[in-house]
Design a protein around this motif. Structure first.
Motif, PDB file in Angstrom:
ATOM      1  N   TRP A  69      53.225  46.040  90.762  1.00 55.54           N
ATOM      2  CA  TRP A  69      54.442  45.447  91.703  1.00 55.54           C
ATOM      3  C   TRP A  69      54.993  46.534  92.947  1.00 55.54           C
ATOM      4  CZ3 TRP A  69      59.718  46.517  92.739  1.00 55.54           C
ATOM      5  CH2 TRP A  69      60.172  45.312  93.517  1.00 55.54           C
ATOM      6  N   HIS A  72      52.440  46.396  95.551  1.00 57.66           N
ATOM      7  CA  HIS A  72      52.493  45.410  96.362  1.00 57.66           C
ATOM      8  C   HIS A  72      53.561  45.442  97.294  1.00 57.66           C
ATOM      9  CE1 HIS A  72      53.211  41.022  97.317  1.00 57.66           C
ATOM     10  NE2 HIS A  72      54.468  41.555  97.016  1.00 57.66           N
ATOM     11  N   HIS A 116      59.287  40.408  89.327  1.00 60.23           N
ATOM     12  CA  HIS A 116      57.961  40.513  90.030  1.00 60.23           C
ATOM     13  C   HIS A 116      58.166  39.387  91.532  1.00 60.23           C
ATOM     14  CE1 HIS A 116      55.231  42.683  87.506  1.00 60.23           C
ATOM     15  NE2 HIS A 116      56.183  42.261  86.490  1.00 60.23           N
ATOM     16  N   GLY A 146      51.953  42.067  90.989  1.00 58.03           N
ATOM     17  CA  GLY A 146      51.760  42.668  89.598  1.00 58.03           C
ATOM     18  C   GLY A 146      51.160  42.095  88.567  1.00 58.03           C
TER      19      GLY A 146
END
Length: 182
Positions: A69, A72, A116, A146
């Motif tokens: 995550w 990301h 998330h 994630g």
């Protein structure tokens, strides 16, 4: 003895010939104008496109999905500072109800981000600036940032992003991977 002044260069020697001068002006002035337009943009609008948004994350040091995550968020323009100390204490300190908990907790722009949450929803939160504690994706839904990719068999479970009010109440901010009703 008569002193002679040096003769001034004639205009034809210093100026570009007329067609070449026009061509030079036609190609140079638009470039100068574009540079001036960029230079005159408000500093904030130029910086916003180049400056990553700071985000702090508290996560378990051994959690792979939390790191995914973080990756990301970094890929989407956030400058992430990670505290690999767990997130239970910070979550309690910030007032997030335990039922909304997940494996990592973040702070960005004065808002809590639990679990998330997609980067696009965090951006939307920062643009809208609601009176809220922040956003949460409770649990660890497969298919969320994630918790996605080949390691999960490309499975995409439905999940909701919830805005969390200061009193702990929630509603739906955004929904993902829902099947269309027939």
């Amino acid at each position: 003895m008569t002193l002679q002044r040096p003769r001034a260069a004639s205009a034809s020697m210093t100026a570009l010939p007329s067609p070449a001068r026009r061509q030079w002006l036609a190609t140079t002035l638009p470039l100068l104008g574009a540079g001036l337009a960029v230079a005159l943009l408000p500093v904030g609008s130029r910086a916003a496109t180049n400056t990553p948004t700071p985000l702090e994350v508290w996560k378990d040091p051994n959690c792979g999905c939390c790191q995914d995550w973080v990756d990301h968020m970094q890929a989407n323009g956030f400058a992430v500072k990670v505290h690999a100390t767990g997130n239970n204490a910070v979550r309690a300190r910030l007032g997030l109800p335990p039922k909304l908990g997940s494996c990592h907790t973040a702070l960005v722009g004065g808002y809590l981000v639990e679990g998330h949450v997609p980067a696009s929803d965090v951006r939307k939160l920062l643009q809208q600036k609601p009176k809220a504690l922040g956003l949460a994706v409770p649990g660890m839904p497969v298919g969320s940032p994630g918790m996605d990719g080949a390691v999960y068999g490309d499975r995409r479970d439905p999940y909701d992003v919830l805005p969390v009010a200061h009193d702990g109440s929630t509603r739906i901010f955004n929904s993902y991977n829902k099947k269309a009703s027939t």
